[in-house]
Write a protein that holds these residues in place. Structure first.
Motif, PDB file in Angstrom:
ATOM      1  N   GLU A  63      25.694  67.163  13.482  1.00 55.40           N
ATOM      2  CA  GLU A  63      24.292  66.710  14.126  1.00 55.40           C
ATOM      3  C   GLU A  63      24.150  65.000  13.368  1.00 55.40           C
ATOM      4  O   GLU A  63      24.794  64.482  11.973  1.00 55.40           O
ATOM      5  CB  GLU A  63      23.658  67.402  13.057  1.00 55.40           C
ATOM      6  CG  GLU A  63      22.357  67.471  13.702  1.00 55.40           C
ATOM      7  CD  GLU A  63      21.490  68.400  12.059  1.00 55.40           C
ATOM      8  OE1 GLU A  63      21.025  69.706  12.595  1.00 55.40           O
ATOM      9  OE2 GLU A  63      20.648  68.910  11.623  1.00 55.40           O
ATOM     10  N   ARG A  64      23.028  64.623  14.353  1.00 55.74           N
ATOM     11  CA  ARG A  64      22.115  63.260  13.762  1.00 55.74           C
ATOM     12  C   ARG A  64      21.267  63.561  14.108  1.00 55.74           C
ATOM     13  O   ARG A  64      21.215  64.119  14.895  1.00 55.74           O
ATOM     14  CB  ARG A  64      22.952  62.365  14.824  1.00 55.74           C
ATOM     15  CG  ARG A  64      25.077  62.161  14.206  1.00 55.74           C
ATOM     16  CD  ARG A  64      25.062  61.413  12.966  1.00 55.74           C
ATOM     17  NE  ARG A  64      26.611  61.020  13.199  1.00 55.74           N
ATOM     18  CZ  ARG A  64      27.586  61.973  12.257  1.00 55.74           C
ATOM     19  NH1 ARG A  64      26.890  63.327  12.479  1.00 55.74           N
ATOM     20  NH2 ARG A  64      28.442  61.852  12.504  1.00 55.74           N
TER      21      ARG A  64
ATOM     22  N   ARG B 101      16.792  65.213  16.732  1.00 53.59           N
ATOM     23  CA  ARG B 101      17.895  65.902  15.831  1.00 53.59           C
ATOM     24  C   ARG B 101      18.607  66.628  16.888  1.00 53.59           C
ATOM     25  O   ARG B 101      18.114  67.183  17.622  1.00 53.59           O
ATOM     26  CB  ARG B 101      17.347  67.360  15.202  1.00 53.59           C
ATOM     27  CG  ARG B 101      18.614  67.935  14.014  1.00 53.59           C
ATOM     28  CD  ARG B 101      18.111  68.998  13.062  1.00 53.59           C
ATOM     29  NE  ARG B 101      17.613  69.841  14.244  1.00 53.59           N
ATOM     30  CZ  ARG B 101      18.141  71.166  14.960  1.00 53.59           C
ATOM     31  NH1 ARG B 101      20.024  71.013  14.264  1.00 53.59           N
ATOM     32  NH2 ARG B 101      17.681  71.976  15.230  1.00 53.59           N
ATOM     33  N   TYR B 102      19.961  66.030  17.371  1.00 53.31           N
ATOM     34  CA  TYR B 102      20.630  66.469  17.839  1.00 53.31           C
ATOM     35  C   TYR B 102      22.306  67.398  17.271  1.00 53.31           C
ATOM     36  O   TYR B 102      22.627  66.183  16.784  1.00 53.31           O
ATOM     37  CB  TYR B 102      21.262  65.407  18.770  1.00 53.31           C
ATOM     38  CG  TYR B 102      22.220  65.677  19.770  1.00 53.31           C
ATOM     39  CD1 TYR B 102      23.078  66.132  19.938  1.00 53.31           C
ATOM     40  CD2 TYR B 102      22.582  63.818  20.562  1.00 53.31           C
ATOM     41  CE1 TYR B 102      23.575  66.267  21.136  1.00 53.31           C
ATOM     42  CE2 TYR B 102      23.112  64.669  21.948  1.00 53.31           C
ATOM     43  CZ  TYR B 102      24.307  65.154  21.784  1.00 53.31           C
ATOM     44  OH  TYR B 102      25.377  65.325  23.155  1.00 53.31           O
ATOM     45  N   GLN B 103      22.178  68.183  17.139  1.00 54.83           N
ATOM     46  CA  GLN B 103      23.032  69.281  17.202  1.00 54.83           C
ATOM     47  C   GLN B 103      24.514  69.197  18.241  1.00 54.83           C
ATOM     48  O   GLN B 103      24.134  70.147  19.139  1.00 54.83           O
ATOM     49  CB  GLN B 103      22.744  70.226  16.520  1.00 54.83           C
ATOM     50  CG  GLN B 103      23.586  71.119  15.352  1.00 54.83           C
ATOM     51  CD  GLN B 103      22.923  72.140  15.031  1.00 54.83           C
ATOM     52  OE1 GLN B 103      23.246  73.122  15.890  1.00 54.83           O
ATOM     53  NE2 GLN B 103      22.961  72.122  14.151  1.00 54.83           N
TER      54      GLN B 103
ATOM     55  N   SER C  89      27.878  71.382  19.176  1.00 50.11           N
ATOM     56  CA  SER C  89      28.959  72.398  18.571  1.00 50.11           C
ATOM     57  C   SER C  89      29.578  72.440  19.377  1.00 50.11           C
ATOM     58  O   SER C  89      29.493  72.322  21.069  1.00 50.11           O
ATOM     59  CB  SER C  89      27.856  73.586  18.176  1.00 50.11           C
ATOM     60  OG  SER C  89      27.424  74.308  19.315  1.00 50.11           O
TER      61      SER C  89
END
Length: 146
Positions: free
Chosen positions: A5-6, A104-106, A108
């Motif tokens: 996450e960033r 908010r970039y997640q 997975s």
């Protein structure tokens, strides 16, 4: 599963940032791992839209089919699949004062089959890739705006 996450400050108003990122073919501009990304279907970008993403990672070229699962004013979710991985890109946007947006970039990654065995060894490379995306995305969006 690996989750990275960033938080990324984007130099555009919220609606422009979402509009830019909802078209997944633009990953060619901001994701250093993407070699090519082509929209498979036609029409407006909406949930169900599909892209073929070709990426280069760990010395190999791989193809994933990505589907836009969620398209909301402040939230985008893309799910990419192939035989060895399911990748989910979850983007949440927040308007900032002035002309900016906080993203908010997640991302997975759930590996399947034999690829699961490599999961413990992938985190470092996926974290490094996330750092590169966070560095490249603001300038790619700024270039797109001009």
């Amino acid at each position: 599963m690996i989750v990275v996450e960033r938080m990324v400050a984007l130099p555009a108003p919220l609606d422009e940032a979402v509009s830019y990122l909802q078209d997944f073919r633009r990953t060619e501009e901001w994701d250093p791992g993407t070699v090519c990304c082509v929209r498979i279907d036609e029409g407006p970008v909406r949930p169900g839209a599909v892209w073929r993403n070709t990426s280069h990672f760990r010395g190999r070229t791989t193809e994933l089919m990505y589907v836009l699962e969620v398209r909301e004013p402040t939230h985008l979710v893309f799910i990419g699949t192939n035989k060895s991985v399911t990748a989910t890109d979850d983007m949440r946007f927040e308007a900032r004062s002035g002309d900016g947006t906080l993203l908010r970039y997640q991302a997975s990654f759930r590996f399947k089959g034999l690829a699961r065995l490599a999961t413990p060894f992938m985190r470092t490379e996926l974290e490094a890739l996330a750092d590169k995306v966070a560095q490249r995305l603001p300038s790619a969006l700024a270039e797109h705006r001009h």
